[in-house]
Design a protein around this motif. Structure first.
Motif, PDB file in Angstrom:
ATOM      1  N   SER A  22      56.103  28.034   1.250  1.00  0.00           N
ATOM      2  CA  SER A  22      55.903  29.065   1.978  1.00  0.00           C
ATOM      3  C   SER A  22      54.733  29.078   2.722  1.00  0.00           C
ATOM      4  CB  SER A  22      56.121  30.481   0.975  1.00  0.00           C
ATOM      5  OG  SER A  22      55.044  30.316   0.167  1.00  0.00           O
ATOM      6  N   SER A  23      53.551  29.286   2.130  1.00  0.00           N
ATOM      7  CA  SER A  23      52.257  28.942   2.668  1.00  0.00           C
ATOM      8  C   SER A  23      51.227  29.233   1.669  1.00  0.00           C
ATOM      9  CB  SER A  23      52.154  30.123   4.159  1.00  0.00           C
ATOM     10  OG  SER A  23      50.856  29.708   4.699  1.00  0.00           O
ATOM     11  N   TYR A  24      50.068  28.438   1.908  1.00  0.00           N
ATOM     12  CA  TYR A  24      49.003  28.525   0.932  1.00  0.00           C
ATOM     13  C   TYR A  24      47.777  29.479   1.406  1.00  0.00           C
ATOM     14  CZ  TYR A  24      50.031  24.517  -1.935  1.00  0.00           C
ATOM     15  OH  TYR A  24      50.917  23.353  -2.783  1.00  0.00           O
ATOM     16  N   ASN A  25      47.511  30.542   0.280  1.00  0.00           N
ATOM     17  CA  ASN A  25      46.378  31.176   0.500  1.00  0.00           C
ATOM     18  C   ASN A  25      45.336  30.306   0.713  1.00  0.00           C
ATOM     19  OD1 ASN A  25      47.548  33.537   0.060  1.00  0.00           O
ATOM     20  ND2 ASN A  25      46.236  34.031  -1.837  1.00  0.00           N
ATOM     21  N   LYS A  44      42.682  49.971  11.946  1.00  0.00           N
ATOM     22  CA  LYS A  44      43.765  50.092  11.086  1.00  0.00           C
ATOM     23  C   LYS A  44      44.385  49.027  10.612  1.00  0.00           C
ATOM     24  CE  LYS A  44      47.838  53.113  11.264  1.00  0.00           C
ATOM     25  NZ  LYS A  44      48.949  52.304  11.217  1.00  0.00           N
ATOM     26  N   ILE A  45      44.461  47.904  11.543  1.00  0.00           N
ATOM     27  CA  ILE A  45      44.921  46.747  11.135  1.00  0.00           C
ATOM     28  C   ILE A  45      44.136  46.081  10.228  1.00  0.00           C
ATOM     29  CG2 ILE A  45      45.438  44.159  11.978  1.00  0.00           C
ATOM     30  CD1 ILE A  45      45.770  45.511  14.754  1.00  0.00           C
ATOM     31  N   ALA A  46      42.661  45.952  10.408  1.00  0.00           N
ATOM     32  CA  ALA A  46      41.848  45.633   9.302  1.00  0.00           C
ATOM     33  C   ALA A  46      41.958  45.947   8.177  1.00  0.00           C
ATOM     34  CB  ALA A  46      40.269  45.534   9.899  1.00  0.00           C
ATOM     35  N   ASP A  47      42.159  47.254   7.915  1.00  0.00           N
ATOM     36  CA  ASP A  47      42.340  48.093   6.592  1.00  0.00           C
ATOM     37  C   ASP A  47      43.325  47.810   5.947  1.00  0.00           C
ATOM     38  OD1 ASP A  47      40.762  51.209   7.876  1.00  0.00           O
ATOM     39  OD2 ASP A  47      39.913  49.557   7.214  1.00  0.00           O
ATOM     40  N   SER A  48      44.517  47.148   6.637  1.00  0.00           N
ATOM     41  CA  SER A  48      45.757  46.754   5.892  1.00  0.00           C
ATOM     42  C   SER A  48      45.484  45.449   5.331  1.00  0.00           C
ATOM     43  CB  SER A  48      46.725  46.928   6.906  1.00  0.00           C
ATOM     44  OG  SER A  48      46.838  45.577   7.814  1.00  0.00           O
ATOM     45  N   TRP A  49      44.489  44.800   5.454  1.00  0.00           N
ATOM     46  CA  TRP A  49      44.429  43.472   5.162  1.00  0.00           C
ATOM     47  C   TRP A  49      43.381  43.313   3.926  1.00  0.00           C
ATOM     48  CZ3 TRP A  49      43.285  40.717  10.613  1.00  0.00           C
ATOM     49  CH2 TRP A  49      44.566  40.798  11.128  1.00  0.00           C
ATOM     50  N   PRO A  50      43.491  42.102   3.110  1.00  0.00           N
ATOM     51  CA  PRO A  50      42.541  42.045   2.085  1.00  0.00           C
ATOM     52  C   PRO A  50      41.117  41.779   2.307  1.00  0.00           C
ATOM     53  CG  PRO A  50      44.416  40.307   1.827  1.00  0.00           C
ATOM     54  CD  PRO A  50      44.496  41.053   3.385  1.00  0.00           C
ATOM     55  N   ALA A  51      40.436  42.124   1.300  1.00  0.00           N
ATOM     56  CA  ALA A  51      38.929  41.976   1.621  1.00  0.00           C
ATOM     57  C   ALA A  51      38.580  40.416   1.294  1.00  0.00           C
ATOM     58  CB  ALA A  51      37.984  42.719   0.790  1.00  0.00           C
ATOM     59  N   SER A  52      39.082  39.878   0.293  1.00  0.00           N
ATOM     60  CA  SER A  52      38.935  38.560  -0.343  1.00  0.00           C
ATOM     61  C   SER A  52      40.093  37.805  -0.680  1.00  0.00           C
ATOM     62  CB  SER A  52      37.752  38.419  -0.893  1.00  0.00           C
ATOM     63  OG  SER A  52      37.940  39.371  -2.337  1.00  0.00           O
ATOM     64  N   ILE A  53      40.140  36.490  -0.719  1.00  0.00           N
ATOM     65  CA  ILE A  53      41.318  35.730  -1.097  1.00  0.00           C
ATOM     66  C   ILE A  53      40.953  34.987  -2.210  1.00  0.00           C
ATOM     67  CG2 ILE A  53      42.872  34.111   0.033  1.00  0.00           C
ATOM     68  CD1 ILE A  53      43.418  36.782   1.194  1.00  0.00           C
ATOM     69  N   ASP A  54      42.043  34.846  -2.969  1.00  0.00           N
ATOM     70  CA  ASP A  54      42.057  33.761  -4.161  1.00  0.00           C
ATOM     71  C   ASP A  54      42.917  32.514  -3.487  1.00  0.00           C
ATOM     72  OD1 ASP A  54      43.648  33.654  -7.524  1.00  0.00           O
ATOM     73  OD2 ASP A  54      42.541  31.983  -6.252  1.00  0.00           O
ATOM     74  N   ASP A  55      42.140  31.467  -3.222  1.00  0.00           N
ATOM     75  CA  ASP A  55      42.709  30.286  -2.930  1.00  0.00           C
ATOM     76  C   ASP A  55      42.781  29.095  -4.032  1.00  0.00           C
ATOM     77  OD1 ASP A  55      40.208  29.491  -2.779  1.00  0.00           O
ATOM     78  OD2 ASP A  55      40.087  29.203  -0.768  1.00  0.00           O
ATOM     79  N   SER A  56      42.846  29.561  -5.232  1.00  0.00           N
ATOM     80  CA  SER A  56      42.843  28.418  -6.250  1.00  0.00           C
ATOM     81  C   SER A  56      44.071  27.545  -6.196  1.00  0.00           C
ATOM     82  CB  SER A  56      42.851  29.263  -7.750  1.00  0.00           C
ATOM     83  OG  SER A  56      43.676  30.248  -7.728  1.00  0.00           O
ATOM     84  N   MET A  57      45.195  27.980  -5.563  1.00  0.00           N
ATOM     85  CA  MET A  57      46.455  26.991  -5.703  1.00  0.00           C
ATOM     86  C   MET A  57      46.180  26.074  -4.814  1.00  0.00           C
ATOM     87  SD  MET A  57      48.334  28.343  -7.811  1.00  0.00           S
ATOM     88  CE  MET A  57      50.171  28.133  -7.530  1.00  0.00           C
ATOM     89  N   ALA A  58      45.577  26.313  -3.811  1.00  0.00           N
ATOM     90  CA  ALA A  58      45.133  25.185  -2.801  1.00  0.00           C
ATOM     91  C   ALA A  58      44.189  24.175  -3.245  1.00  0.00           C
ATOM     92  CB  ALA A  58      44.784  25.504  -1.408  1.00  0.00           C
ATOM     93  N   PRO A  66      46.931  44.074  -3.513  1.00  0.00           N
ATOM     94  CA  PRO A  66      45.713  43.931  -4.010  1.00  0.00           C
ATOM     95  C   PRO A  66      44.597  43.412  -3.362  1.00  0.00           C
ATOM     96  CG  PRO A  66      47.123  43.296  -5.731  1.00  0.00           C
ATOM     97  CD  PRO A  66      48.044  43.340  -4.373  1.00  0.00           C
ATOM     98  N   LYS A  67      43.538  44.288  -2.952  1.00  0.00           N
ATOM     99  CA  LYS A  67      42.534  43.898  -1.811  1.00  0.00           C
ATOM    100  C   LYS A  67      41.446  42.655  -2.069  1.00  0.00           C
ATOM    101  CE  LYS A  67      41.796  47.270   1.949  1.00  0.00           C
ATOM    102  NZ  LYS A  67      42.400  46.117   2.621  1.00  0.00           N
ATOM    103  N   ASP A  68      41.100  42.458  -3.485  1.00  0.00           N
ATOM    104  CA  ASP A  68      39.965  41.893  -3.651  1.00  0.00           C
ATOM    105  C   ASP A  68      40.604  40.545  -4.355  1.00  0.00           C
ATOM    106  OD1 ASP A  68      38.254  44.924  -4.395  1.00  0.00           O
ATOM    107  OD2 ASP A  68      37.854  43.377  -2.739  1.00  0.00           O
ATOM    108  N   ASN A  69      39.982  39.568  -3.955  1.00  0.00           N
ATOM    109  CA  ASN A  69      40.519  38.169  -4.499  1.00  0.00           C
ATOM    110  C   ASN A  69      42.050  38.031  -4.487  1.00  0.00           C
ATOM    111  OD1 ASN A  69      39.531  35.945  -5.279  1.00  0.00           O
ATOM    112  ND2 ASN A  69      39.557  36.156  -7.482  1.00  0.00           N
ATOM    113  N   THR A  70      42.757  38.247  -3.589  1.00  0.00           N
ATOM    114  CA  THR A  70      44.337  38.660  -3.462  1.00  0.00           C
ATOM    115  C   THR A  70      44.902  37.322  -3.870  1.00  0.00           C
ATOM    116  OG1 THR A  70      44.009  40.164  -1.469  1.00  0.00           O
ATOM    117  CG2 THR A  70      46.001  39.006  -1.712  1.00  0.00           C
ATOM    118  N   PRO A  71      46.021  37.338  -4.701  1.00  0.00           N
ATOM    119  CA  PRO A  71      46.387  36.193  -5.331  1.00  0.00           C
ATOM    120  C   PRO A  71      47.469  35.610  -4.472  1.00  0.00           C
ATOM    121  CG  PRO A  71      47.132  38.190  -6.366  1.00  0.00           C
ATOM    122  CD  PRO A  71      46.140  38.595  -5.539  1.00  0.00           C
TER     123      PRO A  71
END
Ligand code: VAH
Length: 311
Positions: A238-241, A274-288, A127-132
């Motif tokens: 593992s790793s934090y958003n 093509k690389i950029a298109d495979s990545w999220p537009a924005s990230i949900d970093d609420s866990m951090a 999911p691209k927007d606010n990726t969990p």
């Protein structure tokens, strides 16, 4: 035992600023900077520096013993664009350097590890927007595959061997003081240099390509904060958003125009689109934010002001 730090990859885009910060926080005598070659005069001359190959276990082990190292920041890696040009070496460097440091911690030769992951662990089915924090992860780049695999091994070594390894999924990082190194998000650094030098910029991504980004000061502060947090707060091994901001080339150009009205941008997408298109537009970093009280400080406007002032 006092904190003694080894930074592997100290001359890289993050490593350079991280080394300066750690030297100021812990004192020059407690920070050993290292890289494959003497790639940055400040890093080499303003503190302890050692040439080390991140793929040579014995060299790393010798440094750990020689300087009684407690904490290792492993910053050496091939980034997304470069890794696509050299997949075998990228996998070797990104993975085996991590195994060396994880195994040193498993053998109780070091106490704590920082290892950088990236939003590149996400792919076109994410999911691209606010990726969990927890979601579909099918990375389509060598770099993303190596970071996703690295995350799995970090979590395994923590749960099975008790290794205290901490990690952040860095977004695109923007800094005025260090040259970017072969990333897809590097347009967001180049654009400031070109705006000042030439008043124009030809962008290798299309104008509406939104990507998660962060000013380097925020990224360095996050790195220090996650490493200084009490172990019991670090629930994700593992790793934090993590992300501060998200913007498109058109939005960063508009922000620059507020300072340099005559600035113009053109678009000529290349293989990195093509690389950029495979990545999220924005990230949900609420866990951090929840686990270790992360909060970003710089937005696009304040970052642009800082970048143009310093440059
Ligand atoms: C790259 N700057 O572009 C790095 C980063 C999220 C991007 O991992 O490869």
């Amino acid at each position: 035992m006092s904190t003694k730090i080894l930074i592997i990859g100290a001359c890289g885009q993050i490593g350079t600023e991280l080394t300066h910060k750690l030297r100021s926080l812990y004192g020059n005598d407690n920070v050993i900077a290292s890289d494959i070659r003497k790639l940055n005069n400040d890093i080499v001359n303003k503190g302890i520096f050692e040439v080390v190959n991140a793929l040579d276990y014995n060299q790393i082990e010798h440094l750990i013993e020689q300087y009684q190292i407690t904490d290792v920041y492993l910053m050496a890696a091939l980034l997304s664009a470069t890794a696509e040009k050299n997949p075998a070496f990228a996998w070797d460097l990104n993975m085996n350097s991590l195994f060396h440091v994880l195994n040193l911690a498993k053998a109780k030769k070091i106490k704590k590890i920082f290892w950088p992951s990236s939003i590149a662990v996400f792919g076109p089915t994410t999911p691209k927007d606010n990726t969990p924090q927890y979601t579909i992860m099918e990375p389509t780049t060598v770099y993303g595959i190596s970071k996703q695999t690295g995350e799995r091994w970090c979590e395994y070594y923590h749960h099975i061997y008790g290794v205290d390894v901490r990690s952040i999924r860095y977004p695109g990082l923007i800094s005025w003081s260090t040259e970017p190194g072969g990333g897809t998000t590097d347009y967001a650094v180049d654009i400031y240099h070109k705006a000042l030098k030439e008043g124009k910029y030809e962008c290798f991504l299309s104008e509406q390509t939104a990507l998660p980004m962060m000013y380097m000061d925020d990224a360095i502060r996050a790195t220090i904060e996650i490493m200084q947090a009490p172990s019991e707060l670090i629930k994700i091994r593992s790793s934090y958003n993590l992300s501060g901001i998200s913007f498109t080339p058109a939005e960063i150009a508009a922000e620059i125009k507020k300072h340099i009205p005559e600035f113009t941008i053109s678009y000529k997408p290349d293989f990195r689109q093509k690389i950029a298109d495979s990545w999220p537009a924005s990230i949900d970093d609420s866990m951090a934010r929840k686990d270790w009280n992360w909060k970003h400080k710089f937005d696009l406007a304040s970052m642009t002001k800082e970048m143009l002032e310093h440059l």
